[in-house]
Scaffold this motif. Structure first.
Motif, short mmCIF file in Angstrom:
data_model
loop_
_atom_site.label_atom_id
_atom_site.label_comp_id
_atom_site.label_asym_id
_atom_site.label_seq_id
_atom_site.Cartn_x
_atom_site.Cartn_y
_atom_site.Cartn_z
N TYR A 106 22.76 -33.52 19.97
CA TYR A 106 22.03 -32.79 21.27
C TYR A 106 22.39 -31.34 21.44
N SER A 107 21.92 -30.46 22.21
CA SER A 107 22.33 -29.07 22.49
C SER A 107 23.71 -28.88 22.73
N SER A 108 24.29 -28.02 22.12
CA SER A 108 25.74 -27.71 22.42
C SER A 108 25.93 -27.34 23.55
N ILE A 109 24.99 -26.69 24.49
CA ILE A 109 25.37 -26.17 25.66
C ILE A 109 25.97 -27.20 26.76
N PHE A 110 25.22 -28.59 26.52
CA PHE A 110 25.80 -29.68 27.43
C PHE A 110 27.17 -30.11 27.29
N ASN A 111 28.03 -29.68 26.33
CA ASN A 111 29.39 -29.82 26.09
C ASN A 111 30.36 -28.99 27.05
N TYR A 112 29.63 -28.01 27.88
CA TYR A 112 30.45 -27.30 28.63
C TYR A 112 30.62 -28.00 30.11
N PRO A 113 31.43 -27.72 30.87
CA PRO A 113 31.69 -28.44 32.14
C PRO A 113 30.95 -27.75 33.15
N THR A 114 30.45 -28.18 34.24
CA THR A 114 29.92 -27.39 35.20
C THR A 114 31.21 -27.51 36.57
#
Ligand code: FAQ
Length: 311
Positions: A106-114
């Motif tokens: 799945y897209s790499s971006i969603f492995n960064y925290p908010t």
């Protein structure tokens, strides 16, 4: 070395015809679509997690209602996309099994925290901004069901991008602390957003064939460049600084020169070693396991209905 069927198929693609589910297609075309559409669907579903994290902590009732609507849209996008993938002869259960076992991306971006509310602004502005840049050309992709799903999805994504930019406008025009939060969110999300477009063209293994089949319409670098060119003036309007000392307008090419993201970080994230990979996948696996009683109930109900109809 192409078979007559493959030649005829390529001619249809070249004429701009759409390919529909029951029609003949090369096995590689089918597999590439299952991979890309499945990965795209998983991204929408996993992509609910970083923002879902802030629904209970939105600063106002209005912001909460907007964010809730956006996250629900993402669930809907995931469902359209799983349906599009299913027309290629793969079941949703199979796709989910591959996601849960780490065999589909799945897209790499969603492995960064908010980390805070400004991050929700940055996700809408940059992540949805990048998503739209990629998805608008995909409305013309050669596979009919994918193309039609993209048309609906793009309408909703533009609302998502606007809501994110609206949060950024409020934060950037707020107190010095709020503006600093907006800048910090931009600093952390800038390079991960550039990575969403995939590796640089020289390292993109699938681009050439996917473009010949018109599954992809643009290369990764073309879309990344367009995203930078679109986003820099938006950052300027906010009074924020893109965290790149090499960013400058290049008159000759009519676009910005900019620094590449750290590709070793990208490859680590897609190999499962980003900051939140374990947490994100863990949340999806838990949701699947927690839903088992419900799937069993549905199946039992369906069997009873079948038996009743047969009687
Ligand atoms: N993350 O040869 P290429 C959203 C993999 S938007 C993870 O260039 P391709 C909306 C790639 O799969 C995000 N993996 O690959 C939203 C391949 O590995 P594989 C979803 C990546 O397919 C917003 C390898 O690297 N959008 O969810 C990434 O030709 C806010 C080599 O790469 C889409 O999926 C990456 N960033 O080009 C939701 C769009 N990039 O499979 C919630 C459709 C590359 O061989 C909140 N997809 N890889 O093991 C595409 O356009 C393409 O698949 C690309 C990659 C452009 C992503």
């Amino acid at each position: 070395e192409m078979s007559p069927e493959e030649i005829a198929f390529q001619e249809r693609i070249d004429r701009g015809e759409k390919i529909e589910p029951k029609e003949w297609m090369p096995e590689g075309y089918r597999k590439t679509l299952v991979r890309q559409i499945g990965q795209h669907a998983h991204s929408e579903i996993v992509g609910q997690l970083p923002e879902g994290n802030w629904i209970t902590r939105a600063p106002t009732l209005e912001r909460k209602a907007i964010l809730l609507a956006k996250v629900q849209d993402e669930a809907g996008h995931g469902l359209y996309l799983y349906s599009a993938a299913e027309t290629l002869g793969v079941s949703r259960d199979e796709l989910l099994e591959k996601l849960h076992s780490g065999n589909m991306k799945y897209s790499s971006i969603f492995n960064y925290p908010t980390l805070n509310w400004a991050d929700i602004g940055a996700v809408g502005w940059l992540v949805d901004g990048a998503a739209i840049m990629n998805q608008v050309p995909l409305q013309r992709t050669s596979y009919g069901p994918y193309s039609r799903a993209m048309i609906r999805i793009c309408k909703e994504e533009s609302f998502h991008q606007r809501q994110g930019y609206d949060i950024m406008m409020k934060m950037a025009a707020g107190t010095p602390e709020q503006k600093a939060m907006a800048q910090d969110a931009l600093n952390r999300f800038w390079y991960p957003s550039l990575m969403m477009f995939g590796p640089s063209d020289k390292d993109s293994v699938h681009s050439a064939q996917s473009m010949a089949w018109k599954i992809k319409i643009n290369t990764n670098d073309e879309l990344r460049q367009k995203f930078v060119d679109q986003t820099v003036p938006q950052a300027e309007y906010l009074g924020l600084t893109i965290p790149d000392e090499n960013l400058r307008w290049n008159e000759e090419k009519g676009g910005y020169d900019f620094s590449e993201p750290d590709w070793s970080e990208f490859f680590a994230v897609i190999a499962g070693n980003g900051p939140c990979n374990k947490e994100r996948l863990g949340a999806r696996v838990k949701a699947w396991e927690d839903g088992e009683w419900f799937r069993e109930g549905l199946m039992a109900h369906a069997r009873k209905e079948d038996a009743r109809r047969a009687a």
